[in-house]
Scaffold this motif. Sequence first.
Motif, PDB file in Angstrom:
ATOM      1  N   GLU A  86      24.714  64.812   8.772  1.00 48.46           N
ATOM      2  CA  GLU A  86      24.453  64.748  10.218  1.00 48.46           C
ATOM      3  C   GLU A  86      22.999  64.415  10.500  1.00 48.46           C
ATOM      4  N   LEU A  87      22.093  65.010   9.744  1.00 51.48           N
ATOM      5  CA  LEU A  87      20.681  64.685   9.924  1.00 51.48           C
ATOM      6  C   LEU A  87      20.416  63.213   9.605  1.00 51.48           C
ATOM      7  N   GLY A  88      21.120  62.685   8.608  1.00 51.78           N
ATOM      8  CA  GLY A  88      20.969  61.277   8.267  1.00 51.78           C
ATOM      9  C   GLY A  88      21.399  60.348   9.378  1.00 51.78           C
ATOM     10  N   GLU A  89      22.354  60.806  10.191  1.00 50.84           N
ATOM     11  CA  GLU A  89      22.781  60.003  11.345  1.00 50.84           C
ATOM     12  C   GLU A  89      21.778  60.063  12.486  1.00 50.84           C
ATOM     13  N   LEU A  90      21.045  61.152  12.556  1.00 51.76           N
ATOM     14  CA  LEU A  90      20.138  61.368  13.681  1.00 51.76           C
ATOM     15  C   LEU A  90      18.723  60.855  13.429  1.00 51.76           C
ATOM     16  N   ALA A 336      18.271  59.115  -2.273  1.00 51.95           N
ATOM     17  CA  ALA A 336      19.291  58.181  -1.808  1.00 51.95           C
ATOM     18  C   ALA A 336      18.674  57.418  -0.646  1.00 51.95           C
ATOM     19  N   PRO A 337      19.332  56.379  -0.148  1.00 53.70           N
ATOM     20  CA  PRO A 337      18.759  55.665   0.995  1.00 53.70           C
ATOM     21  C   PRO A 337      18.414  56.607   2.149  1.00 53.70           C
ATOM     22  N   ARG A 338      17.137  56.607   2.535  1.00 55.76           N
ATOM     23  CA  ARG A 338      16.598  57.388   3.652  1.00 55.76           C
ATOM     24  C   ARG A 338      16.654  58.904   3.409  1.00 55.76           C
ATOM     25  N   LEU A 339      16.824  59.311   2.152  1.00 48.71           N
ATOM     26  CA  LEU A 339      16.796  60.726   1.773  1.00 48.71           C
ATOM     27  C   LEU A 339      15.778  60.909   0.646  1.00 48.71           C
ATOM     28  N   TYR A 340      14.823  61.820   0.870  1.00 49.84           N
ATOM     29  CA  TYR A 340      13.683  61.963  -0.037  1.00 49.84           C
ATOM     30  C   TYR A 340      13.456  63.436  -0.382  1.00 49.84           C
TER      31      TYR A 340
END
Length: 431
Positions: A86-90, A336-340
Amino acid sequence: MRHIAIIGSGPAGYYTAEAAQKLWGDEVRVDIIDRLPVPYGLIRTGVAPDHQSIKGVSRRYEATALSDNVRFVGNVTVGPDVTIAELGELYDAVVLATGAPSDRPVGIPGGDLPGVIGSAAFVGWYNGHPDHADLAPPLRGAGAVIVGAGNVALDVARVLAKTDEEFAGSDIVAHALDQLRGGRFDTITILARRGPHQIAMTPKELGELGHLARAAPEVDPADLPPVDTDAALDPGQRKSVAHLRSFAARAVSKAVRIIFDFHAAPLRIEGEGRVQRVVVERTTLDATGRVAMTGQTYVVPASLVVSCIGYRTPPIDGVPYDEQLGRFANVDGRIAPRLYAVGWARRGPTGTIGTNRPDGFMIIDQIAADIMPDSGKQGRAGLDRLLDARGVEVVTFRDWQRIDDVEVAGARAGAPREKLVSMAALLAARA
């Protein structure tokens, strides 16, 4: 506008937010999410209570926290309250700065006996972490054994050995001070698998042991390598070993003995329903510097065993995890993409508080290379709607300042604050 979510409000989280501000100025919005209603992570609940000068770094984070484009979002647990997906969507990027707050298991028979405590739990107990405030460790009996050869082991030994007067000016919590007052050990043994040249203890922390009112450190001269071999050490290590040599050279008799037992590996912990002794095997170092067991065993009586052998980052559902290293699986911070991941969540529990600053700036540079400036993500507005719909009570930084005021007002004489140690008390103090 770029929207970044940082999970964890300790040094790594705030340094990453600072880096985002410096790079993008007003063109970024950063939400720092934490499951506790108080910020600063390790600074509040990990740094020893008698090391107030180190805790002062939080003033730097406060300057970041009070800026318009950085927001503290406390009392929000990733998983139950909002998921990583959900955070990845926001948000344009999600940064895991959760640290490594879980103990590595001691990993020997008897490690689950009552009286065996990991250092994260023990340190959390005397620092007022809500998860560990009810720990009630056994503080009287045959003695205490501390397993480990780093600064955390020294912190634990020092807290166990200090007098009430020596805690003046510290923020050790009242319940820990009361329990320490009710029972102290005459013998505190620090078990180190390797020798003096391999310790991870810094000179300042070692030197403090030589100035305690009722306790004195002891080192067996036979455990020390030849003096001329110290030349191969780096300057900090040489200073640390010099302290050990000074401990070995002087015969000081005090009520509490802090015994450094080098080349000592715990084999098992024994006792009838609780810790009573630790069976230890003498070790040596082979030609490659690896620990070799000698087969020679002996017993150290103990009513308390504190394991200071390292920490792990707790896994999060949906995030790749490296079980062997006890941290998130990543390549230079990219999961992962956009996750660090940043700080201890990225590299494991190594380095000082200051090490997290270049780490945070590195991660922001990577995010800048990976994301577009205007993706149309909802950011904090979308998070607020989601949390409100789920009935989650968000604690803001202004709320924390009110909690801070309550803690400072409730301090005992000479102390900087008296921490509130339950979630209920912390949340109530916002009013």
